[in-house]
Design a protein around this motif. Structure first.
Motif, PDB file in Angstrom:
ATOM      1  N   ILE A  25       0.843  -1.211   0.000  1.00 45.92           N
ATOM      2  CA  ILE A  25       0.000   0.000   0.000  1.00 45.92           C
ATOM      3  C   ILE A  25       0.877   1.260   0.000  1.00 45.92           C
ATOM      4  O   ILE A  25       0.389   2.364   0.229  1.00 45.92           O
ATOM      5  N   ALA A  97      -3.107  -1.200  -5.219  1.00 43.96           N
ATOM      6  CA  ALA A  97      -2.457  -1.270  -3.905  1.00 43.96           C
ATOM      7  C   ALA A  97      -3.318  -2.094  -2.961  1.00 43.96           C
ATOM      8  O   ALA A  97      -4.547  -2.042  -3.033  1.00 43.96           O
ATOM      9  N   GLY A  98      -2.672  -2.851  -2.113  1.00 38.77           N
ATOM     10  CA  GLY A  98      -3.394  -3.610  -1.091  1.00 38.77           C
ATOM     11  C   GLY A  98      -4.048  -4.862  -1.643  1.00 38.77           C
ATOM     12  O   GLY A  98      -3.593  -5.455  -2.634  1.00 38.77           O
ATOM     13  N   THR A  99      -5.146  -5.240  -1.021  1.00 36.22           N
ATOM     14  CA  THR A  99      -5.809  -6.498  -1.362  1.00 36.22           C
ATOM     15  C   THR A  99      -6.907  -6.264  -2.393  1.00 36.22           C
ATOM     16  O   THR A  99      -7.783  -5.424  -2.174  1.00 36.22           O
ATOM     17  N   SER A 103     -12.525  -2.600  -1.539  1.00 32.42           N
ATOM     18  CA  SER A 103     -12.732  -1.296  -2.200  1.00 32.42           C
ATOM     19  C   SER A 103     -11.916  -1.228  -3.489  1.00 32.42           C
ATOM     20  O   SER A 103     -11.377  -0.179  -3.837  1.00 32.42           O
ATOM     21  N   PHE A 148     -15.616   3.389   1.442  1.00 29.84           N
ATOM     22  CA  PHE A 148     -15.844   4.824   1.176  1.00 29.84           C
ATOM     23  C   PHE A 148     -17.301   5.168   1.455  1.00 29.84           C
ATOM     24  O   PHE A 148     -18.202   4.435   1.036  1.00 29.84           O
ATOM     25  N   GLU A 174     -11.020   7.267   2.820  1.00 28.11           N
ATOM     26  CA  GLU A 174     -11.433   8.580   2.319  1.00 28.11           C
ATOM     27  C   GLU A 174     -10.345   9.228   1.476  1.00 28.11           C
ATOM     28  O   GLU A 174      -9.151   9.013   1.709  1.00 28.11           O
ATOM     29  N   LEU A 202      -0.025   5.656   5.177  1.00 26.46           N
ATOM     30  CA  LEU A 202       0.547   4.528   5.914  1.00 26.46           C
ATOM     31  C   LEU A 202       1.634   3.826   5.095  1.00 26.46           C
ATOM     32  O   LEU A 202       1.453   3.617   3.892  1.00 26.46           O
ATOM     33  N   GLU A 231      -3.321   9.733   1.286  1.00 27.33           N
ATOM     34  CA  GLU A 231      -4.400   8.757   1.461  1.00 27.33           C
ATOM     35  C   GLU A 231      -4.722   8.589   2.941  1.00 27.33           C
ATOM     36  O   GLU A 231      -3.823   8.607   3.776  1.00 27.33           O
ATOM     37  N   PHE A 232      -6.007   8.399   3.229  1.00 26.41           N
ATOM     38  CA  PHE A 232      -6.444   8.318   4.626  1.00 26.41           C
ATOM     39  C   PHE A 232      -7.260   7.068   4.920  1.00 26.41           C
ATOM     40  O   PHE A 232      -8.124   6.675   4.128  1.00 26.41           O
TER      41      PHE A 232
HETATM   42  N1  SAM Z   1      -7.451  -2.464  -1.797  1.00 26.56           N
HETATM   43  C1  SAM Z   1      -6.900  -1.466  -0.929  1.00 26.56           C
HETATM   44  C2  SAM Z   1      -6.675  -2.083   0.447  1.00 26.56           C
HETATM   45  O1  SAM Z   1      -6.630  -3.306   0.568  1.00 26.56           O
HETATM   46  O2  SAM Z   1      -6.506  -1.339   1.410  1.00 26.56           O
HETATM   47  C3  SAM Z   1      -7.763  -0.235  -0.871  1.00 26.56           C
HETATM   48  C4  SAM Z   1      -7.965   0.426  -2.190  1.00 26.56           C
HETATM   49  S1  SAM Z   1      -8.981   1.846  -2.139  1.00 26.56           S
HETATM   50  C5  SAM Z   1      -9.279   2.152  -3.836  1.00 26.56           C
HETATM   51  C6  SAM Z   1      -7.868   3.129  -1.792  1.00 26.56           C
HETATM   52  C7  SAM Z   1      -8.100   3.746  -0.416  1.00 26.56           C
HETATM   53  O3  SAM Z   1      -7.459   2.950   0.570  1.00 26.56           O
HETATM   54  C8  SAM Z   1      -7.484   5.135  -0.259  1.00 26.56           C
HETATM   55  O4  SAM Z   1      -8.369   6.142  -0.722  1.00 26.56           O
HETATM   56  C9  SAM Z   1      -7.280   5.221   1.234  1.00 26.56           C
HETATM   57  O5  SAM Z   1      -8.488   5.516   1.890  1.00 26.56           O
HETATM   58  C10 SAM Z   1      -6.887   3.775   1.557  1.00 26.56           C
HETATM   59  N2  SAM Z   1      -5.421   3.619   1.472  1.00 26.56           N
HETATM   60  C11 SAM Z   1      -4.732   2.909   0.571  1.00 26.56           C
HETATM   61  N3  SAM Z   1      -3.407   3.006   0.823  1.00 26.56           N
HETATM   62  C12 SAM Z   1      -3.279   3.781   1.911  1.00 26.56           C
HETATM   63  C13 SAM Z   1      -2.163   4.245   2.673  1.00 26.56           C
HETATM   64  N4  SAM Z   1      -0.917   3.941   2.333  1.00 26.56           N
HETATM   65  N5  SAM Z   1      -2.396   5.030   3.753  1.00 26.56           N
HETATM   66  C14 SAM Z   1      -3.657   5.353   4.105  1.00 26.56           C
HETATM   67  N6  SAM Z   1      -4.748   4.948   3.418  1.00 26.56           N
HETATM   68  C15 SAM Z   1      -4.552   4.179   2.350  1.00 26.56           C
END
Ligand code: SAM
Length: 292
Positions: A25, A97-99, A103, A148, A174, A202, A231-232
């Motif tokens: 992320i 990013a992430g899983t 979202s 969100f 958010e 983060l 990002e939050f």
């Molecule tokens: N699939 C991702 C996950 O597993 O967390 C989330 C994807 S979603 C489209 C993106 C949102 O995740 C951002 O708008 C923010 O709210 C959060 N996010 C992702 N990376 C972040 C980070 N490094 N720090 C804080 N919030 C983060």
């Protein structure tokens, strides 16, 4: 016996398998050895944004072919991936990013793969909401991931009203341009003294944590324009049922006192108890006690 997705390094990749792979992320080092191995060995990577994923692949010297996939892709993209899986190939699904699916895109492909009886294997790793929850200092035994909130004030208010009685810790994602109005909306639907944690950027260079109340969070955001960037994840404490009950009874006392100027006490109690969903007898007893 080996579990379906549990192949040892350098062994043949199981075919006809969709791997749902979590990626960093922010900090590129937050990727599992198994994720790197899967991304290297699959025949195809289905990515939300191929350019974004290419940066990760280049960093780890992975040359696997990419295809663009998101839930609004036309059906033929999904079907092409399913066809390749049915032909015995293995495919990895990643998001920016992430899983994936948290979202993020992937729901359509995973449900389609399941409906074809294909293997779907998770390669777990980062998710922003788990990272935030793990350091927020708010109860983690039960929580509700809310993703969100709707961007428009009307639907957002409706969702927040439905959450006003939520006792579990709530986690929201958010965007930076909405963080201020989102916190304002939360403060007006929950108590402004409600505890909140903000996890900004983060795992990244300018990572910041804020722990305080909904009221003080907005002050913190306004203190420095940099606090509002990036990002939050917003983690909000659940409500306390005893506190709500007291607040509702106090509200009822005030309303009954007002209505009694216009109608008999019993009628005012019946009206307000029905309006606020309180016990008529309890409210009646309270009013009698206060009158003494
Ligand atoms: N699939 C991702 C996950 O597993 O967390 C989330 C994807 S979603 C489209 C993106 C949102 O995740 C951002 O708008 C923010 O709210 C959060 N996010 C992702 N990376 C972040 C980070 N490094 N720090 C804080 N919030 C983060």
């Amino acid at each position: 016996m080996r579990e379906p997705g549990n192949f040892p390094q350098n062994s043949a990749m199981p075919g006809s398998t969709l791997f749902v792979v979590a990626t960093p992320i922010g900090n590129l080092a937050d990727i599992s050895l198994r994720a790197i191995e899967v991304l290297r060995q699959v025949e195809l990577i289905a990515a939300e944004d191929t350019r974004q994923t290419q940066r990760l692949l280049s960093h780890y010297g992975i040359a696997t072919r990419l295809i663009s996939y998101h839930d609004f892709s036309d059906q033929s993209t999904c079907q092409r991936i399913i066809q390749r899986l049915n032909q015995g190939e293995s495919v990895a699904l990643v998001s920016d990013a992430g899983t994936p699916l948290i979202s993020d895109p992937g729901y359509g492909l995973v449900t389609e793969a399941r409906s074809h009886g294909l293997k779907v294997i998770p390669i777990p790793g980062p998710s922003a909401f788990v990272a935030a929850l793990s350091v927020a200092g708010l109860p983690t035994d039960r929580f509700s991931f809310e993703g969100f909130l709707p961007a428009k004030a009307g639907p957002r208010g409706k969702r927040l009203r439905a959450l006003a009685t939520e006792q579990r810790t709530m986690i929201f994602y958010e965007a930076p341009h909405r963080i201020n109005s989102m916190l304002q909306a939360c403060a007006s639907h929950f108590e402004s003294s409600r505890k909140v944690f903000l996890g900004r950027e983060l795992t990244k260079k300018f990572e910041q944590h804020f722990c305080g109340t909904l009221a003080s969070a907005r002050t913190w955001l306004a203190e420095d324009e940099n606090n509002m960037k990036g990002e939050f994840v917003v983690v909000i404490a659940g409500g306390d049922e005893a506190a709500w009950q007291i607040a509702r009874l106090e509200k009822a006392d005030g309303l009954v006192a007002e209505l009694r100027k216009e109608m008999p006490m019993k009628k005012a109690v019946a009206f307000i108890s029905a309006f606020l969903g309180l016990s008529k007898n309890e409210l009646y007893r309270r009013v009698l006690e206060r009158d003494q």
